[in-house]
Design an enzyme around this catalytic site. Structure first.
Site, mmCIF file in Angstrom:
data_model
loop_
_atom_site.group_PDB
_atom_site.id
_atom_site.type_symbol
_atom_site.label_atom_id
_atom_site.label_comp_id
_atom_site.label_asym_id
_atom_site.label_seq_id
_atom_site.Cartn_x
_atom_site.Cartn_y
_atom_site.Cartn_z
ATOM 1 N N CYS A 230 0.828 -1.204 0.000
ATOM 2 C CA CYS A 230 0.000 0.000 0.000
ATOM 3 C C CYS A 230 0.869 1.263 0.000
ATOM 4 O O CYS A 230 1.472 1.593 -1.013
ATOM 5 C CB CYS A 230 -0.974 -0.028 1.173
ATOM 6 S SG CYS A 230 -2.444 0.992 0.905
ATOM 7 N N HIS A 313 -4.018 -4.823 0.351
ATOM 8 C CA HIS A 313 -3.739 -5.442 1.647
ATOM 9 C C HIS A 313 -3.836 -6.966 1.541
ATOM 10 O O HIS A 313 -4.934 -7.526 1.538
ATOM 11 C CB HIS A 313 -4.738 -4.939 2.697
ATOM 12 C CG HIS A 313 -4.535 -3.504 3.066
ATOM 13 N ND1 HIS A 313 -3.838 -3.115 4.188
ATOM 14 C CD2 HIS A 313 -4.905 -2.358 2.443
ATOM 15 C CE1 HIS A 313 -3.795 -1.796 4.251
ATOM 16 N NE2 HIS A 313 -4.442 -1.312 3.199
ATOM 17 N N GLU A 315 -2.987 -9.086 3.809
ATOM 18 C CA GLU A 315 -3.289 -9.722 5.099
ATOM 19 C C GLU A 315 -4.774 -10.003 5.251
ATOM 20 O O GLU A 315 -5.190 -10.758 6.117
ATOM 21 C CB GLU A 315 -2.792 -8.846 6.247
ATOM 22 C CG GLU A 315 -3.692 -7.670 6.611
ATOM 23 C CD GLU A 315 -3.611 -6.520 5.611
ATOM 24 O OE1 GLU A 315 -4.385 -5.556 5.751
ATOM 25 O OE2 GLU A 315 -2.765 -6.589 4.697
#
Length: 771
Positions: A230, A313, A315
């Site tokens: 990001c 992202h 995750e």
């Protein structure tokens, strides 16, 4: 809705108001396990309905109490869908929330206008103050087999630009020992920690406002593997030598499709307002991921510097797990980097340094594993080709492939393009004296290839001008009387009544128009009123059910200096729009009674017609357009930039003429409901009279019309880009598919016989070259 807690505590939302489109928020309360940071970083929370009841076994408090404890403002009972619609058209907007009654609306508006995220360093507000170690893993929630199987230990330094806890958990789950450092931590101190890799985390704000982070990235780049997420992606993009820019809309939410280097499409969670300009990147850097919504750069790889980045992202908290493999790729890159020197020595590639520029296996590359037994046999037999590739093989070996799996020592990576593969096949099949003859013959078909490509008409273009096919009705004994009754009502009752009505309205229009044209002063505007009423009469004759959305034009028609542009399905588009307010329209010359109306009534309200085949007419039209928009006392112009009627599913390219006039452009989207009748007029197959008869013999003509906000050309925008932006707005509102075709191809296309002859010529030339 759940997972709002992760959004609340995501540091990337610092300096922003978050508007939730899901109408019901707060139903699962707040728990201690789903925090992405130690506090709420967003400016305010805007929701439609705030849940007063909490139902979750992990909840420790309700959302309202949590926001109050954090000192963050929240507001409910807001029409979030209406705000969302506006944001989708105008892009991100500044806002101001206050509970101070002493401030006036003007003061609040000034506060909102005074805020600018561009150039604002928000990272310094969310980063940690001192370095610390992180050990927490995903634990019982682990879902990745690669993470469970990872046994290596890697020392990783994480630059905290506003890192989310789950990013740290995912890296720790892959066996990484993490040290988190502040955003401004010097690069030499990081290198003194002797890490195996460095990760630049997510964070808020403008990457151009943190030159210290870019400078640290430059100093680390090339010394060891780096991974940017990001904000880290944008910082590394600038460290690579590229530029970043602010997106109009920004990317926010958990459903953004991204195409990876291997062609797989990942559904990603994203939150950023800036992007890397791929055109500004230097040579050697590959755009590995692309956002499929707007085509922006969503990932980069610089193999030579052992760097990889993604704009979203991985995750996945909140969000899908499609992108979690990026952590495995980073771990693999560190593993291969640690083994690089050993592998380099083992392979004895003395003058062949690792070629990282071919790391990404695109559609023109492939990874070919080498069988260990065969390789060992070749080495034992002294076969030199087993150790050193021949020049004709063009094999490039290098130390690691961060997107690969398995042991890199057992892989050879070869770049194979169709042209190279074709040349190798020819090399194996021809003799020495033929080599200089066959290859030129093989490649000497570019001219024929160009002609063939120009002659091939894609099926998606043909579909733009096809009428809707009526579904065959399954006749049966029970429903046949009803069908017959409906046919009699439409053709025996409705059509004669409608025809009589429109003929009477035409007679009344003729009398009233000539009276107003020759007797009354033009300033009275009676001619305009006659045209407006006549258009309304046509709509009534089809039993038109038209729903208008957005601010309608003034009925007085005094809105000069504005151009209205609309998608074009039929000539009835003009009638549907004119019954609300008369327009001066630019239109093609027609014959018959339609042409008579153009030369009389339409000319009286400043309409402009042109002959499609007369180039001189086009120059005259251009001059008249400029004169018209310069006179603000005239009716606003209505232009159909497609230049031809297109069916109600597609939208072809917009001509630039309407966007070169230097005035505001008002997009108008028209969408017809084909439930009762197909409103598309195929002028090449039927006359307009026949088209009107079809409409008048239907049950009704149902349509939606959207008047959107005026658009002005930006300073850094060409007229073609301006036209494309307006077309995209219209397509999105009306649910049309934008296709890259010029509508004039409808009139100037090669005949089927010509297309077929060119295809045969191309096939014959290609086959002769391959023999």
């Amino acid at each position: 809705m759940r997972r709002y807690q992760e959004i609340l505590t995501d540091p990337s939302y610092a300096g922003q108001f978050v508007l939730f489109t899901c109408p019901h928020i707060g139903n699962v309360g707040i728990n201690e396990g789903d925090m992405e940071s130690s506090k709420v970083h967003m400016g305010a929370m805007i929701v439609r309905n705030l849940s007063l009841n909490v139902s979750n076994y992990r909840s420790v408090k309700d959302l309202s109490t949590y926001l109050e404890e954090q000192g963050v403002m929240g507001i409910a009972d807001i029409d979030t869908r209406e705000i969302t619609r506006r944001l989708r058209e105008t892009g991100c907007l500044n806002g101001c929330l206050s509970n101070d009654d002493s401030k006036s609306d003007a003061e609040l508006l000034d506060m909102a206008k005074g805020y600018n995220i561009v150039g604002k360093d928000l990272i310094s507000e969310v980063t940690c103050k001192e370095p610390y170690e992180w050990k927490d893993t995903t634990g019982e929630w682990e879902f990745s087999d690669k993470a469970k199987a990872s046994k290596d230990q890697f020392n990783v330094v994480v630059y905290d630009f506003g890192v989310k806890h789950n990013i740290l958990r995912r890296l720790a789950s892959f066996g990484c020992k993490l040290t988190v450092v502040p955003a401004s931590y010097p690069a030499d101190k990081v290198m003194a920690m002797n890490p195996d890799g460095v990760m630049f985390s997510n964070g808020p704000g403008d990457p151009s406002a943190v030159p210290y982070a870019v400078e640290n990235a430059k100093n680390i780049l090339g010394q060891l593997p780096v991974f940017g997420i990001c904000m880290g992606h944008q910082v590394l993009g600038q460290a690579f030598g590229g530029k970043t820019f602010k997106l109009k809309f920004g990317h926010h939410g958990g459903n953004h499709p991204v195409r990876a280097a291997d062609g797989a499409v990942e559904i990603s969670s994203q939150n950023h307002n800036f992007a890397v300009d791929p055109k500004s990147l230097p040579a050697g850097i590959t755009v590995s991921h692309v956002n499929l919504n707007d085509g922006t750069c969503a990932g980069m790889v610089w193999p030579e510097k052992r760097a990889m980045t993604i704009q979203y992202h991985p995750e996945a908290s909140p969000g899908p797990h499609d992108s979690d493999r990026c952590f495995a790729d980073f771990v693999q890159m560190m593993r291969d980097s640690k083994n690089m020197f050993l592998i380099h020595t083992r392979r004895h590639t003395q003058d062949r340094s690792p070629n990282f520029t071919q790391r990404v296996a695109l559609h023109t590359e492939r990874i070919m594993p080498v069988d260990d037994a065969d390789a060992g046999a070749r080495r034992s037999s002294g076969d030199q080709s087993a150790r050193t590739p021949q020049p004709s093989e063009s094999i490039n070996r290098f130390a690691f492939d961060s997107f690969g799996e398995g042991d890199i020592e057992r892989e050879q990576v070869e770049r194979v393009t169709p042209g190279i593969e074709l040349e190798r096949q020819a090399e194996r099949t021809r003799s020495t004296h033929e080599r200089e003859e066959v290859l030129p013959r093989l490649l000497d078909c570019s001219g024929v290839l160009q002609d063939a490509c120009a002659a091939i008409v894609d099926d998606s273009f043909n579909r733009c001008f096809q009428e809707a096919v009526e579904e065959p009705w399954n006749f049966n004994f029970y429903l046949f009387p009803l069908w017959w009754l409906g046919w009699l009502i439409r053709h025996g009752i409705l059509f004669p009544l409608r025809l009589a009505f429109i003929l009477s309205a035409s007679a009344a229009f003729t009398v009233s128009f000539f009276f107003s044209h020759y007797v009354t002063p033009r300033e009275w505007g009676w001619e305009r009123k006659c045209v407006e009423l006549y258009a309304a009469a046509f709509v009534v004759s089809w039993t038109g059910v038209i729903r208008y959305h957005g601010p309608k034009p003034s009925r007085g028609g005094q809105r000069g200096g504005v151009v209205y542009v609309s998608n074009h399905t039929s000539m009835i588009d003009y009638l549907v729009l004119t019954q609300v307010s008369p327009f001066a329209v630019i239109q093609q010359k027609h014959r018959g009674w339609v042409g008579l109306l153009q030369r009389t009534a339409m000319n009286a309200i400043d309409c402009i017609e042109f002959n499609r085949t007369d180039i001189q007419d086009r120059h005259k039209v251009t001059e008249r357009l400029k004169q018209h928009v310069a006179d603000k006392s005239r009716l606003p112009l209505l232009i159909f930039p497609e230049g031809t009627c297109v069916n109600n599913k597609y939208c072809v390219m917009f001509k630039r003429g309407a966007f070169d006039l230097g005035v505001d452009v008002v997009p108008v989207a028209i969408k017809y409901n084909s439930l009762f009748v197909d409103a598309f007029w195929n002028s090449r197959r039927q006359s307009f009279s026949r088209h009107l008869c079809k409409l008048m013999s239907s049950w009704a003509v149902v349509a939606d019309v959207w008047y959107m906000e005026p658009q002005r050309q930006r300073e850094d925008e060409t007229s073609i880009e301006f036209a494309e932006r307006v077309r995209t707005m219209i397509c999105k509102r009306a649910g049309l598919k934008a296709v890259p075709w010029d509508g004039m191809l409808k009139y100037y296309r090669p005949s089927p016989r010509e297309c077929e002859s060119r295809r045969k010529a191309f096939a014959s030339t290609l086959m002769n070259g391959l023999k």
